[in-house]
Design a protein around this motif. Structure first.
Motif, short mmCIF file in Angstrom:
data_model
loop_
_atom_site.label_atom_id
_atom_site.label_comp_id
_atom_site.label_asym_id
_atom_site.label_seq_id
_atom_site.Cartn_x
_atom_site.Cartn_y
_atom_site.Cartn_z
N GLY A 180 -1.97 -1.56 11.41
CA GLY A 180 -1.17 -0.38 11.64
C GLY A 180 -0.37 -0.50 12.92
N SER A 181 0.14 0.63 13.36
CA SER A 181 0.90 0.67 14.61
C SER A 181 -0.08 0.78 15.77
CB SER A 181 1.83 1.90 14.59
OG SER A 181 1.05 3.08 14.66
N SER A 182 0.43 1.09 16.94
CA SER A 182 -0.46 1.28 18.08
C SER A 182 -1.41 2.46 17.85
CB SER A 182 0.34 1.46 19.36
OG SER A 182 1.18 2.60 19.26
N ASP A 183 -1.16 3.26 16.81
CA ASP A 183 -2.09 4.34 16.46
C ASP A 183 -3.45 3.79 16.06
OD1 ASP A 183 -0.15 6.19 16.96
OD2 ASP A 183 0.26 6.66 14.86
N VAL A 184 -3.52 2.50 15.78
CA VAL A 184 -4.80 1.90 15.44
C VAL A 184 -5.79 2.07 16.60
CG1 VAL A 184 -4.45 -0.49 16.22
CG2 VAL A 184 -5.83 -0.05 14.21
N LEU A 185 -5.27 2.18 17.83
CA LEU A 185 -6.15 2.42 18.98
C LEU A 185 -6.91 3.73 18.83
CD1 LEU A 185 -3.82 1.26 21.88
CD2 LEU A 185 -5.83 0.09 20.98
N LEU A 186 -6.26 4.74 18.25
CA LEU A 186 -6.94 6.01 18.01
C LEU A 186 -8.09 5.81 17.03
CD1 LEU A 186 -3.78 8.26 17.65
CD2 LEU A 186 -5.31 8.12 19.62
N MET A 187 -7.86 5.02 16.00
CA MET A 187 -8.90 4.73 15.02
C MET A 187 -10.04 3.96 15.67
SD MET A 187 -8.60 2.83 11.29
CE MET A 187 -7.66 1.46 11.91
N LEU A 188 -9.72 2.97 16.47
CA LEU A 188 -10.76 2.17 17.12
C LEU A 188 -11.64 3.05 18.01
CD1 LEU A 188 -8.73 -1.01 18.10
CD2 LEU A 188 -10.39 -0.77 16.23
N GLY A 189 -11.01 3.95 18.75
CA GLY A 189 -11.78 4.81 19.64
C GLY A 189 -12.57 5.88 18.90
N ALA A 190 -11.89 6.62 18.04
CA ALA A 190 -12.55 7.74 17.37
C ALA A 190 -13.59 7.28 16.35
CB ALA A 190 -11.50 8.64 16.69
N TYR A 206 0.33 -1.31 23.82
CA TYR A 206 -0.51 -0.16 24.16
C TYR A 206 0.37 1.08 24.26
CZ TYR A 206 -4.70 1.92 26.17
OH TYR A 206 -5.82 2.67 26.38
N GLY A 207 -0.07 2.18 23.70
CA GLY A 207 0.63 3.44 23.88
C GLY A 207 1.84 3.59 22.99
N ASN A 208 1.62 3.66 21.67
CA ASN A 208 2.69 3.90 20.69
C ASN A 208 3.83 2.89 20.81
OD1 ASN A 208 1.54 6.04 19.32
ND2 ASN A 208 2.08 7.43 20.96
N GLY A 209 3.48 1.63 20.92
CA GLY A 209 4.47 0.58 20.90
C GLY A 209 5.08 0.25 22.26
N LEU A 210 4.70 0.97 23.27
CA LEU A 210 5.24 0.71 24.60
C LEU A 210 4.39 -0.37 25.28
CD1 LEU A 210 5.83 4.38 25.77
CD2 LEU A 210 7.50 2.79 24.79
N HIS A 211 5.00 -1.25 25.99
CA HIS A 211 4.25 -2.28 26.70
C HIS A 211 3.84 -1.73 28.05
CE1 HIS A 211 4.99 -5.41 23.79
NE2 HIS A 211 6.19 -4.89 23.66
N ALA A 212 2.55 -1.88 28.35
CA ALA A 212 2.04 -1.37 29.62
C ALA A 212 2.20 -2.41 30.72
CB ALA A 212 0.57 -0.99 29.48
N PRO A 242 -11.45 -3.65 3.26
CA PRO A 242 -11.34 -4.74 4.23
C PRO A 242 -10.34 -4.55 5.36
CG PRO A 242 -10.61 -5.45 2.03
CD PRO A 242 -11.09 -4.04 1.91
N THR A 243 -9.32 -3.72 5.17
CA THR A 243 -8.29 -3.62 6.21
C THR A 243 -7.87 -2.18 6.45
OG1 THR A 243 -6.58 -4.00 4.54
CG2 THR A 243 -7.37 -5.94 5.73
N PRO A 244 -8.74 -1.38 7.07
CA PRO A 244 -8.37 0.01 7.35
C PRO A 244 -7.08 0.06 8.17
CG PRO A 244 -10.70 -0.36 7.81
CD PRO A 244 -10.08 -1.70 7.56
N CYS A 245 -6.23 1.05 7.87
CA CYS A 245 -4.92 1.13 8.50
C CYS A 245 -4.65 2.54 9.03
CB CYS A 245 -3.85 0.75 7.48
SG CYS A 245 -2.22 0.64 8.22
N ARG A 246 -4.07 2.58 10.23
CA ARG A 246 -3.61 3.84 10.80
C ARG A 246 -2.24 3.64 11.43
NH1 ARG A 246 -6.50 8.65 14.14
NH2 ARG A 246 -4.59 9.82 14.44
N GLY A 247 -1.26 4.38 10.95
CA GLY A 247 0.10 4.30 11.49
C GLY A 247 0.86 3.12 10.93
N ASP A 248 2.08 3.36 10.50
CA ASP A 248 2.97 2.31 10.01
C ASP A 248 2.32 1.45 8.93
OD1 ASP A 248 5.41 1.02 9.84
OD2 ASP A 248 4.91 -0.43 11.42
N CYS A 249 1.82 2.12 7.90
CA CYS A 249 1.13 1.44 6.80
C CYS A 249 1.77 1.85 5.48
CB CYS A 249 -0.34 1.85 6.73
SG CYS A 249 -1.21 1.85 8.29
N VAL A 250 1.67 0.97 4.50
CA VAL A 250 2.05 1.36 3.15
C VAL A 250 1.09 2.45 2.67
CG1 VAL A 250 2.27 0.57 0.77
CG2 VAL A 250 3.06 -0.89 2.65
N VAL A 251 -0.20 2.24 2.92
CA VAL A 251 -1.23 3.23 2.59
C VAL A 251 -2.05 3.47 3.86
CG1 VAL A 251 -3.25 3.76 1.19
CG2 VAL A 251 -1.35 2.50 0.19
#
Length: 176
Positions: free
Chosen positions: A116-126, A170-176, A59-68
């Motif tokens: 997850g962290s902003s790395d979740v954007l990588l998961m959403l795209g890929a 957006y962008g590894n925790g940086l605000h655009a 139910p909750t896929p995670c990428r970056g800054d996750c326990v798992v």
């Protein structure tokens, strides 16, 4: 168009194979022509392209800054859906179509949100691209269309991937 200033029309990302590509692959494979037959044999030997592969939607896929950090499970499962869909397109064997659809339905019916962290954007795209390419190959598989599965999967992509692709950070925790 829309009066909503936040409206973003969906633009199809395009995928890896055109209908002409698929027809050419199928003809070359059926003729035993090389390197197409060897390429198909390599595809068929991959465990993820088996009609018996089991996907593990959660139910909750995670990428970056996750326990798992478990996004790789979804990556493998999306690959399996694409590979089974490709095998169906080349062989016509509905066991592969059913497997591809089973993987996609599993995720569409299970995923609640991504974390997850902003790395979740990588998961959403890929992974969004991987799933979209698998679904594109199966969009005219009549049992999936008739069951409403294709429409549910489109909604899954639009509501879980596309709708979340432009978060306030957006962008590894940086605000655009």
């Amino acid at each position: 168009t829309s009066l909503d200033p936040n409206y973003k029309p969906f633009v199809h990302p395009g995928c890896l194979s055109t209908l002409a590509d698929l027809q050419r692959m199928k003809a070359k494979y059926e003729a035993g022509a090389q390197p197409w037959a060897a390429g198909f044999d390599a595809l068929a030997s991959n465990p993820k392209s088996s009609a018996n592969y089991t996907a593990y939607p959660h139910p909750t896929p995670c990428r970056g800054d996750c326990v798992v950090e478990d996004y790789l499970t979804m990556c493998r499962d999306a690959n399996a859906a694409y590979q089974c869909a490709l095998r169906y397109r080349i062989t016509g064997d509905p066991a592969f179509a059913d497997a591809a659809v089973r993987h996609m339905d599993g995720y569409a019916n299970t995923v609640q949100y991504f974390q997850g962290s902003s790395d979740v954007l990588l998961m959403l795209g890929a992974q969004g691209f991987q799933w979209a390419c698998a679904a594109e190959l199966m969009r005219d598989y009549q049992p999936w269309v008739d069951s409403g599965g294709f429409g549910r999967f489109q909604s899954f992509l639009l509501n879980k991937f596309y709708a979340n692709f432009d978060p306030p950070w957006y962008g590894n925790g940086l605000h655009a």
